[in-house]
Write a protein that holds these residues in place. Structure first.
Motif, short mmCIF file in Angstrom:
data_model
loop_
_atom_site.label_atom_id
_atom_site.label_comp_id
_atom_site.label_asym_id
_atom_site.label_seq_id
_atom_site.Cartn_x
_atom_site.Cartn_y
_atom_site.Cartn_z
N ALA A 1 0.68 -1.37 -0.05
CA ALA A 1 0.06 -0.08 -0.03
C ALA A 1 0.93 1.20 0.02
CB ALA A 1 -0.95 -0.07 1.30
N GLN A 2 2.04 1.43 0.78
CA GLN A 2 2.83 2.52 0.83
C GLN A 2 3.36 2.43 -0.45
OE1 GLN A 2 4.42 4.63 3.47
NE2 GLN A 2 2.46 4.49 3.99
N ASP A 3 3.88 1.44 -1.13
CA ASP A 3 4.45 1.63 -2.53
C ASP A 3 3.76 2.08 -3.54
OD1 ASP A 3 6.98 0.33 -1.43
OD2 ASP A 3 6.42 -1.71 -2.11
N LEU A 4 2.22 1.38 -3.37
CA LEU A 4 1.35 2.14 -4.38
C LEU A 4 0.86 3.76 -4.17
CD1 LEU A 4 -1.20 1.86 -6.39
CD2 LEU A 4 -2.45 1.51 -4.50
N LEU A 5 1.08 4.16 -3.12
CA LEU A 5 0.68 5.41 -2.74
C LEU A 5 1.95 6.40 -3.31
CD1 LEU A 5 -1.06 7.82 -1.58
CD2 LEU A 5 -0.09 6.96 0.66
N ARG A 6 3.05 6.03 -2.87
CA ARG A 6 4.27 6.46 -3.12
C ARG A 6 4.54 6.61 -4.58
NH1 ARG A 6 7.44 6.84 0.41
NH2 ARG A 6 7.30 4.90 1.57
N ASP B 1 2.11 11.84 -9.74
CA ASP B 1 1.35 12.86 -9.60
C ASP B 1 2.42 14.26 -9.80
OD1 ASP B 1 -0.62 14.87 -9.34
OD2 ASP B 1 -1.51 14.15 -7.45
N SER B 2 3.25 13.93 -8.80
CA SER B 2 4.48 15.04 -8.98
C SER B 2 4.90 15.35 -10.07
CB SER B 2 5.70 14.78 -7.86
OG SER B 2 6.39 15.66 -7.72
N TRP B 3 5.45 14.48 -10.93
CA TRP B 3 6.25 14.73 -12.17
C TRP B 3 5.01 15.31 -13.17
CZ3 TRP B 3 7.96 8.95 -12.29
CH2 TRP B 3 8.86 8.82 -11.41
N PHE C 1 -5.99 10.67 -10.30
CA PHE C 1 -5.01 11.00 -9.15
C PHE C 1 -5.60 10.68 -7.84
CE2 PHE C 1 -1.91 12.48 -12.48
CZ PHE C 1 -0.93 11.53 -12.36
N ALA C 2 -6.60 11.64 -7.66
CA ALA C 2 -7.12 11.83 -6.15
C ALA C 2 -7.71 10.21 -6.02
CB ALA C 2 -8.42 12.66 -6.22
N LEU D 1 4.38 17.29 -3.27
CA LEU D 1 4.13 15.88 -3.71
C LEU D 1 5.40 15.13 -3.51
CD1 LEU D 1 1.54 16.39 -6.51
CD2 LEU D 1 0.89 15.28 -4.32
N ALA D 2 6.45 15.49 -4.23
CA ALA D 2 7.52 14.84 -4.25
C ALA D 2 8.33 14.62 -2.73
CB ALA D 2 8.70 15.60 -5.05
#
Length: 168
Positions: free
Chosen positions: A27-32, A38-40, A138-139, A81-82
């Motif tokens: 889950a952390q990997d998906l969110l990250r 999203d940042s890029w 993204f949201a 975001l980054a």
């Protein structure tokens, strides 16, 4: 000195730290990953608005007086975001803030073409509506990562790795 049966990090009388469960890491990997993409994307869009604001003004009807502040805000958002994606465990409050900001941005992009606040052309209206869809995706992906435990930070990891209560 550590032996093959005694890990070096374990001191006598202490229990070894339990690894995070695979689901919490996933889950952390998906969110990250979603936060980084999203940042890029946000950074790229901000650069387009800043560098091409005057060129886009005619075809889209988006005045440069709007595209420059939007571009600057997007670069700031991309940096945030980054930074959030770089946390070892992404805090829940920051994830909630990102989801709320994306939701509000989506609503603004949906409403702006119909308020007549900008002299948008038909391609300009389409541009903002497509942007709203992208932000909504993204949201939704960030919300999915959050719901899976990706944004719950150390509380979720501690709750899922706590040793079982002694019986009896």
């Amino acid at each position: 000195m550590a032996t093959p049966t005694t890990p070096a990090s374990t001191t006598p009388g202490s229990a070894p730290a339990a690894p995070r469960p695979a689901a919490a890491r996933g889950a952390q990997d998906l969110l990250r990953t979603v936060l980084r993409i999203d940042s890029w994307g946000t950074a790229a869009f901000g650069v387009v608005l800043l560098a091409g604001g005057s060129a886009l003004s005619g075809p889209l009807g988006l005045p440069t007086t709007w595209s420059v502040p939007f571009g600057i805000a997007m670069l700031g958002g991309a940096a945030a975001l980054a930074l959030i994606a770089g946390y070892p465990r992404i805090p829940a409050r920051l994830t909630q803030t990102v989801i709320a900001a994306n939701t509000l941005s989506c609503l603004a992009l949906l409403l702006l073409p119909f308020t007549k606040a900008l002299p948008l052309t038909t391609p300009g209206t389409a541009f903002l509506l497509i942007g709203a869809v992208v932000v909504a995706v993204f949201a939704a992906l960030e919300y999915r990562g959050y719901c899976r435990g990706g944004g719950r930070g150390s509380r979720a990891a501690q709750a899922t790795t706590a040793p079982p209560a002694p019986s009896g």
